[in-house]
Write a protein that holds these residues in place. Structure first.
Motif, PDB file in Angstrom:
ATOM      1  N   GLY A   1       6.460  14.109   0.322  1.00  0.00           N
ATOM      2  CA  GLY A   1       6.691  13.824   1.733  1.00  0.00           C
ATOM      3  C   GLY A   1       5.399  13.806   2.514  1.00  0.00           C
ATOM      4  N   PHE A   2       4.559  14.791   2.237  1.00  0.00           N
ATOM      5  CA  PHE A   2       3.311  14.900   2.985  1.00  0.00           C
ATOM      6  C   PHE A   2       2.397  13.709   2.707  1.00  0.00           C
ATOM      7  CE2 PHE A   2      -1.102  16.421   3.271  1.00  0.00           C
ATOM      8  CZ  PHE A   2      -1.125  16.689   4.624  1.00  0.00           C
ATOM      9  N   THR A   3       2.205  13.365   1.422  1.00  0.00           N
ATOM     10  CA  THR A   3       1.290  12.254   1.128  1.00  0.00           C
ATOM     11  C   THR A   3       1.824  10.956   1.717  1.00  0.00           C
ATOM     12  OG1 THR A   3       2.301  12.365  -1.037  1.00  0.00           O
ATOM     13  CG2 THR A   3       0.000  12.947  -0.896  1.00  0.00           C
ATOM     14  N   LEU A   4       3.127  10.768   1.628  1.00  0.00           N
ATOM     15  CA  LEU A   4       3.706   9.547   2.179  1.00  0.00           C
ATOM     16  C   LEU A   4       3.449   9.464   3.681  1.00  0.00           C
ATOM     17  CD1 LEU A   4       5.327   7.051   1.806  1.00  0.00           C
ATOM     18  CD2 LEU A   4       7.405   8.387   2.026  1.00  0.00           C
TER      19      LEU A   4
ATOM     20  N   ALA B   1      -5.694   4.843   1.304  1.00  0.00           N
ATOM     21  CA  ALA B   1      -4.660   5.346   2.189  1.00  0.00           C
ATOM     22  C   ALA B   1      -4.413   6.834   1.976  1.00  0.00           C
ATOM     23  CB  ALA B   1      -3.362   4.567   1.994  1.00  0.00           C
ATOM     24  N   PHE B   2      -4.848   7.360   0.845  1.00  0.00           N
ATOM     25  CA  PHE B   2      -4.757   8.798   0.621  1.00  0.00           C
ATOM     26  C   PHE B   2      -5.947   9.480   1.264  1.00  0.00           C
ATOM     27  CE2 PHE B   2      -2.338   7.913  -3.330  1.00  0.00           C
ATOM     28  CZ  PHE B   2      -1.348   8.834  -3.173  1.00  0.00           C
ATOM     29  N   PRO B   3      -5.738  10.612   1.905  1.00  0.00           N
ATOM     30  CA  PRO B   3      -6.923  11.398   2.212  1.00  0.00           C
ATOM     31  C   PRO B   3      -7.456  11.991   0.899  1.00  0.00           C
ATOM     32  CG  PRO B   3      -4.946  12.359   3.187  1.00  0.00           C
ATOM     33  CD  PRO B   3      -4.509  11.207   2.375  1.00  0.00           C
ATOM     34  N   GLY B   4      -8.784  11.898   0.698  1.00  0.00           N
ATOM     35  CA  GLY B   4      -9.366  12.282  -0.589  1.00  0.00           C
ATOM     36  C   GLY B   4      -8.971  13.671  -1.050  1.00  0.00           C
ATOM     37  N   LEU B   5      -9.002  14.605  -0.112  1.00  0.00           N
ATOM     38  CA  LEU B   5      -8.751  15.992  -0.489  1.00  0.00           C
ATOM     39  C   LEU B   5      -7.343  16.174  -1.042  1.00  0.00           C
ATOM     40  CD1 LEU B   5     -10.414  18.651  -0.153  1.00  0.00           C
ATOM     41  CD2 LEU B   5      -8.940  19.134   1.766  1.00  0.00           C
ATOM     42  N   ILE B   6      -6.367  15.508  -0.372  1.00  0.00           N
ATOM     43  CA  ILE B   6      -4.974  15.688  -0.770  1.00  0.00           C
ATOM     44  C   ILE B   6      -4.746  15.113  -2.162  1.00  0.00           C
ATOM     45  CG2 ILE B   6      -2.603  15.315  -0.060  1.00  0.00           C
ATOM     46  CD1 ILE B   6      -4.047  16.564   2.165  1.00  0.00           C
ATOM     47  N   LEU B   7      -5.248  13.900  -2.386  1.00  0.00           N
ATOM     48  CA  LEU B   7      -5.065  13.270  -3.689  1.00  0.00           C
ATOM     49  C   LEU B   7      -5.717  14.127  -4.759  1.00  0.00           C
ATOM     50  CD1 LEU B   7      -4.094  10.932  -5.356  1.00  0.00           C
ATOM     51  CD2 LEU B   7      -6.225   9.763  -4.912  1.00  0.00           C
TER      52      LEU B   7
ATOM     53  N   LEU C   1       1.319   6.734   5.778  1.00  0.00           N
ATOM     54  CA  LEU C   1       1.887   5.972   6.893  1.00  0.00           C
ATOM     55  C   LEU C   1       0.994   6.085   8.121  1.00  0.00           C
ATOM     56  CD1 LEU C   1       5.698   6.710   6.620  1.00  0.00           C
ATOM     57  CD2 LEU C   1       4.512   4.561   6.208  1.00  0.00           C
ATOM     58  N   ILE C   2       0.526   7.300   8.391  1.00  0.00           N
ATOM     59  CA  ILE C   2      -0.356   7.488   9.546  1.00  0.00           C
ATOM     60  C   ILE C   2      -1.596   6.634   9.396  1.00  0.00           C
ATOM     61  CG2 ILE C   2      -1.838   9.145  10.729  1.00  0.00           C
ATOM     62  CD1 ILE C   2       0.174  11.272  10.105  1.00  0.00           C
ATOM     63  N   PHE C   3      -2.153   6.667   8.199  1.00  0.00           N
ATOM     64  CA  PHE C   3      -3.388   5.935   7.943  1.00  0.00           C
ATOM     65  C   PHE C   3      -3.192   4.436   8.159  1.00  0.00           C
ATOM     66  CE2 PHE C   3      -6.371   3.780   5.202  1.00  0.00           C
ATOM     67  CZ  PHE C   3      -7.547   4.413   5.533  1.00  0.00           C
TER      68      PHE C   3
ATOM     69  N   VAL D   1       0.835  -1.200   0.000  1.00  0.00           N
ATOM     70  CA  VAL D   1       0.000   0.000   0.000  1.00  0.00           C
ATOM     71  C   VAL D   1       0.872   1.252   0.000  1.00  0.00           C
ATOM     72  CG1 VAL D   1      -1.650   1.313   1.347  1.00  0.00           C
ATOM     73  CG2 VAL D   1      -1.932  -1.124   1.111  1.00  0.00           C
ATOM     74  N   VAL D   2       1.822   1.279   0.940  1.00  0.00           N
ATOM     75  CA  VAL D   2       2.706   2.439   1.013  1.00  0.00           C
ATOM     76  C   VAL D   2       3.463   2.598  -0.294  1.00  0.00           C
ATOM     77  CG1 VAL D   2       4.677   3.404   2.208  1.00  0.00           C
ATOM     78  CG2 VAL D   2       2.903   2.258   3.492  1.00  0.00           C
ATOM     79  N   PHE D   3       3.858   1.468  -0.842  1.00  0.00           N
ATOM     80  CA  PHE D   3       4.594   1.480  -2.103  1.00  0.00           C
ATOM     81  C   PHE D   3       3.737   2.075  -3.217  1.00  0.00           C
ATOM     82  CE2 PHE D   3       7.307  -0.519  -5.317  1.00  0.00           C
ATOM     83  CZ  PHE D   3       8.522  -0.174  -4.753  1.00  0.00           C
ATOM     84  N   GLY D   4       2.481   1.683  -3.255  1.00  0.00           N
ATOM     85  CA  GLY D   4       1.576   2.211  -4.275  1.00  0.00           C
ATOM     86  C   GLY D   4       1.402   3.718  -4.119  1.00  0.00           C
ATOM     87  N   VAL D   5       1.236   4.148  -2.870  1.00  0.00           N
ATOM     88  CA  VAL D   5       1.094   5.584  -2.622  1.00  0.00           C
ATOM     89  C   VAL D   5       2.312   6.329  -3.148  1.00  0.00           C
ATOM     90  CG1 VAL D   5       1.017   7.322  -0.819  1.00  0.00           C
ATOM     91  CG2 VAL D   5      -0.408   5.315  -0.643  1.00  0.00           C
ATOM     92  N   LEU D   6       3.492   5.779  -2.805  1.00  0.00           N
ATOM     93  CA  LEU D   6       4.751   6.359  -3.273  1.00  0.00           C
ATOM     94  C   LEU D   6       4.763   6.517  -4.775  1.00  0.00           C
ATOM     95  CD1 LEU D   6       7.654   4.515  -1.526  1.00  0.00           C
ATOM     96  CD2 LEU D   6       7.255   6.928  -1.746  1.00  0.00           C
ATOM     97  N   THR D   7       4.396   5.420  -5.451  1.00  0.00           N
ATOM     98  CA  THR D   7       4.479   5.416  -6.903  1.00  0.00           C
ATOM     99  C   THR D   7       3.532   6.455  -7.491  1.00  0.00           C
ATOM    100  OG1 THR D   7       4.860   3.079  -6.696  1.00  0.00           O
ATOM    101  CG2 THR D   7       4.452   3.914  -8.897  1.00  0.00           C
ATOM    102  N   ILE D   8       2.315   6.479  -6.958  1.00  0.00           N
ATOM    103  CA  ILE D   8       1.344   7.418  -7.517  1.00  0.00           C
ATOM    104  C   ILE D   8       1.790   8.856  -7.304  1.00  0.00           C
ATOM    105  CG2 ILE D   8      -1.007   8.292  -7.279  1.00  0.00           C
ATOM    106  CD1 ILE D   8      -1.960   5.519  -6.839  1.00  0.00           C
ATOM    107  N   THR D   9       2.240   9.166  -6.068  1.00  0.00           N
ATOM    108  CA  THR D   9       2.643  10.557  -5.845  1.00  0.00           C
ATOM    109  C   THR D   9       3.850  10.914  -6.700  1.00  0.00           C
ATOM    110  OG1 THR D   9       3.864   9.784  -3.951  1.00  0.00           O
ATOM    111  CG2 THR D   9       1.806  10.880  -3.516  1.00  0.00           C
ATOM    112  N   TRP D  10       4.778   9.992  -6.807  1.00  0.00           N
ATOM    113  CA  TRP D  10       5.955  10.294  -7.618  1.00  0.00           C
ATOM    114  C   TRP D  10       5.541  10.565  -9.053  1.00  0.00           C
ATOM    115  CZ3 TRP D  10       8.189   7.775 -11.839  1.00  0.00           C
ATOM    116  CH2 TRP D  10       9.439   8.259 -12.212  1.00  0.00           C
ATOM    117  N   PHE D  11       4.644   9.724  -9.545  1.00  0.00           N
ATOM    118  CA  PHE D  11       4.174   9.864 -10.914  1.00  0.00           C
ATOM    119  C   PHE D  11       3.442  11.184 -11.104  1.00  0.00           C
ATOM    120  CE2 PHE D  11       0.975   8.930 -14.223  1.00  0.00           C
ATOM    121  CZ  PHE D  11       1.848   8.684 -15.260  1.00  0.00           C
TER     122      PHE D  11
END
Lengths: 347, 436
Positions: A317-320, B277-283, A324-326, A17-27
């Motif tokens: 950094g923020f999305t990651l 895992a993303f908060p909707g607003l941020i994404l 992580l918090i989530f 999950v964290v990895f996916g988040v990373l990839t999406i934000t990077w992209f």
């Protein structure tokens, strides 16, 4: 399965999950802007740009850059944020601003839980009585409330109108009264105002001032969560109260109080706990809006500014961090399940 | 005369010849014609949009004309209806009651959709009306009406009971009234609003509510009441649009994932995990930035992307529980294809929780979209949009609170109405609560 194995398994499951988040934000951030702007200013000559690109590996093919990004993250280099006062490493900014956001989120969470659970119980046990109607409308209003507007209106009534009437009033924003306390310079130890005030300075004035500053943003941010918790608590309590074992407990002659708080509450808490865990992610979203309104020096305001300024490292950094918090919140929820309901075997 | 068609009723065994009367063939001809028209028009609308967006990305055209960008959803829906019309042609001739009722639905829907596409209204609606007329010719009507009514009876009864339950709950009635009210306001904005959406009357700036401007004016002399009325158009359209697209997308993905299971399911679930895992607003903020321009259209794309996973999860769960039921087995044993079973048998049975979720989400989406617009990801300053109006007013909060107050109330009221209705529908549809 033992608790330890369960935790390990859950952490392993969280990795993709964290990895996916990373990839999406990077992209996404790669589309937002050319990453080379992170390293240049207006005065950088054009001729220097290829050199800078080379130095930071930005001339490499995308997959290579992606792996460099991941390996940098793992080594603790989250890049530089340029939307704070001065350029700072993202991790340092996060360490700097994280306590403010967490303090706000904690206060609103405590407020929401302390008020939401009793309200839900009362509403369920007095179903279709005036209290129940009031609670339902109150919580529906919370779900439908535009948080940014609510914040403004709270500020208008509880700060400005009280101030104009010469009454004691709530502050309009910031963490502390800047004229009296310079928190960053004189008082900061952990970054949590309330905690620092009590543990390190034993300064009651500081504590009171910090608390006063937390009331409006805390309530503004917590109202949505409060509404969600109340609704969930009400419906799960209603469900549980229909069960046979409740009838049995009542027929044994146990008092209403014991039946509700000893027998029903524990089972009714299970869905509510899930909601609380999920709501924590929502709080981070809400913090973005609340912090903007109340001039709160936390992560949310920083994130908005970062996105508006195309500050790529900060966005990532923020999305990651939020992801992580989530993930952590969900893990904790799963553990609390086991405490509440011994039937749930970790597996 | 030996060839007979079973219509389901013993006394109404009618010869094939009788079915092949001229009106039914004529009806079929109209339907084929309409379906061709639908394929052409719908195809043009959808393809035109795709081509124009590719050209837009390549930089060939600077801006997409409104008549192309506005009708994609209509186009998709028309394509679907055209397909249905094509499929029922032959069934009509053998006298399948279902085909007749589908003809009825398809024609009514066609008329509704094409009323929204003013350029094409003239061409499509007359044949639809003609088809409806033929459908109700006494000779044709005899073929299906009685059975249709028989089919509808339990549904009508169910609906009447639901309406009765709705009527008993004042909160739901209030919610419906508010929604209808806002929809009417949005539709007749031009007649209700005394001033234009971006009209400025400079000498009237900063006015408190007064008879001329009943809710006051903002810093540049825009009439708050008029702007809220115009804003209803924007905000309602965008929230409904987002929820509908996210719903369709989520349903398709979730249904496929639940039905086929295996690797596909695993993949889809991991993807939704990531989205959760993303908060909707941020994404959504990040997506708007990635799309390059801050505008309402980009907000709606961003929110569609962030919202589909919750529907996918919901539908998947439902499909998993429906998949093993007997009626699915029955459909499969008569040779229905997977996609047919999924779309026409399973999905309709999972629709109830979806409706509840979607109704409540319209409120949530409205809040998020307004929030995005509030922090500056929305349309340019001056556009009549509720979130933007609030952010406009916050600089003048202390001297003119009305600039922010009324748009906020509008958002609150709309979102509240959708939540009330969603909540109410859930209670009404829940069989456990119903029995009492």
């Amino acid at each position: 399965m033992k608790l330890r194995d369960f935790i390990i398994r859950r952490i392993l499951l969280a990795i993709p999950v964290v990895f996916g988040v990373l990839t999406i934000t990077w992209f996404l951030s790669y589309i937002v802007g050319d990453p080379v702007v992170m390293y240049i200013t207006e005065r950088t000559p054009d001729s220097a740009i290829p050199g800078i690109k080379k130095a930071h590996g930005l001339d490499q093919p995308l997959p290579v850059q992606y792996f460099m990004y991941i390996s940098n993250l793992l080594r603790g280099d989250w890049g530089m944020s340029m939307s704070s006062a001065r350029d700072m490493p993202v991790l340092e900014v996060i360490a700097d601003k994280f306590p403010a956001t967490i303090e706000l989120a904690m206060v609103s969470m405590v407020f929401a839980v302390m008020l939401g659970i009793p309200l839900g119980i009362v509403s369920a046990t007095r179903k279709d009585k005036p209290v129940d109607h009031f609670t339902r409308v109150f919580s529906l209003a919370g779900v439908s409330m535009p948080i940014f507007w609510f914040g403004l209106m709270l500020k208008y009534v509880l700060y400005f109108q009280l101030y104009r009437a010469g009454l004691p009033h709530f502050p309009s924003g910031d963490r502390l009264n800047g004229r009296v306390f310079d928190y960053e310079k004189d008082y900061r130890v952990t970054g949590f105002v309330l905690f620092d005030a009590i543990v390190y300075h034993q300064n009651l004035e500081l504590f009171a001032d910090g608390l006063m500053h937390l009331v409006l943003p805390g309530f503004c941010l917590g109202y949505l969560t409060l509404a969600i918790i109340t609704r969930m608590m009400r419906s799960s309590m209603l469900e549980v109260l229909r069960e046979d074992y409740i009838t049995l407990a009542k027929s044994k002659g146990l008092s209403e109080r014991v039946v509700i708080y000893k027998h029903a509450l524990r089972n009714a808490m299970i869905p509510t706990v899930t909601v609380i865990g999920l709501a924590f992610g929502g709080l981070m979203s809400g913090a973005v809006l609340t912090e903007t309104i109340y001039n709160w020096p936390g992560l949310g305001r920083w994130a908005v500014r970062a996105i508006l300024n195309s500050d790529i490292a900060a966005i990532n950094g923020f999305t990651l961090l939020v992801a992580l918090i989530f993930v952590t919140a969900n893990l904790i929820v799963d553990l609390v399940y086991g405490v509440l309901d011994p039937r749930i075997r970790f597996g | 005369m030996s060839e007979l068609v079973e219509t389901g009723f013993e006394e109404r065994v009618i010869s094939v010849e009788e079915f092949r009367k001229a009106p039914v063939r004529f009806l079929r001809a109209i339907m084929v014609l309409l379906s061709m028209a639908g394929l052409v028009f719908g195809g043009t609308l959808v393809l035109g949009y795709l081509v124009m967006s590719v050209m837009g990305v390549l930089g060939v055209v600077a801006e997409m004309p409104a008549y192309v960008s506005g009708y994609v959803l209509h186009g998709l829906f028309v394509l679907f209806l055209a397909y249905v019309m094509l499929r029922i042609g032959d069934l009509l001739v053998i006298g399948d009651t279902q085909a007749f009722s589908w003809t009825l639905y398809a024609n009514v829907l066609y008329i509704l959709v094409f009323l929204l596409v003013p350029e094409l209204t003239v061409y499509v609606i007359p044949p639809c009306v003609l088809a409806l007329l033929v459908l109700f010719l006494p000779g044709v009507r005899r073929l299906w009406w009685a059975e249709f009514k028989e089919d509808m009876k339990p549904r009508l009864k169910e609906m009447r009971y639901s309406l009765y339950l709705v009527g008993k709950s004042p909160l739901v009635v209030a919610g419906i009234a508010i929604i209808v009210g806002f929809t009417l306001v949005a539709l007749f904005a031009a007649d209700i609003a005394p001033y234009g959406p971006e009209q400025r009357i400079w000498e009237d700036s900063y006015q408190a509510p007064n008879p001329k401007h009943i809710w006051g004016t903002d810093d540049v002399g825009g009439d708050i009441f008029s702007r809220i009325v115009w804003g209803a158009q924007v905000d309602l359209r965008i929230s409904v649009q987002i929820v509908v697209v996210a719903l369709v997308l989520g349903t398709l993905i979730g249904a496929a994932s639940g039905y086929y299971g295996g690797k596909l399911d695993e993949l889809v679930m991991r993807i939704t995990d990531v989205f959760f895992a993303f908060p909707g607003l941020i994404l959504a903020m990040a997506i708007v930035m990635a799309l390059g321009e801050r505008s309402l259209d980009n907000i709606s794309i961003a929110l569609m992307v962030t919202w589909w996973p919750s529907y996918a999860r919901l539908v998947r769960g439902q499909v998993l529980s429906e998949r093993e039921k007997l009626y699915v087995e029955a459909a499969r044993s008569v040779g229905a294809s997977d996609s047919r079973i999924l779309l026409f048998h399973i999905v309709p049975n999972t629709i109830q929780p979806l409706i509840v979720q979607a109704t409540m989400d319209i409120g949530g989406v409205l809040l998020t979209a307004a929030g995005l617009s509030y922090i500056g990801f929305g349309p340019k300053a001056g556009v009549a949009e509720w979130g933007l109006m609030i952010s406009r007013g916050q600089d003048y909060l202390l001297i003119c609170p009305w600039i922010s107050l009324y748009p906020g109330l509008a958002i609150l009221l709309t979102a509240l109405a959708f939540n009330l209705v969603g909540d109410g529908i859930r209670d009404i549809m829940d069989p456990k609560l119903r029995r009492r």
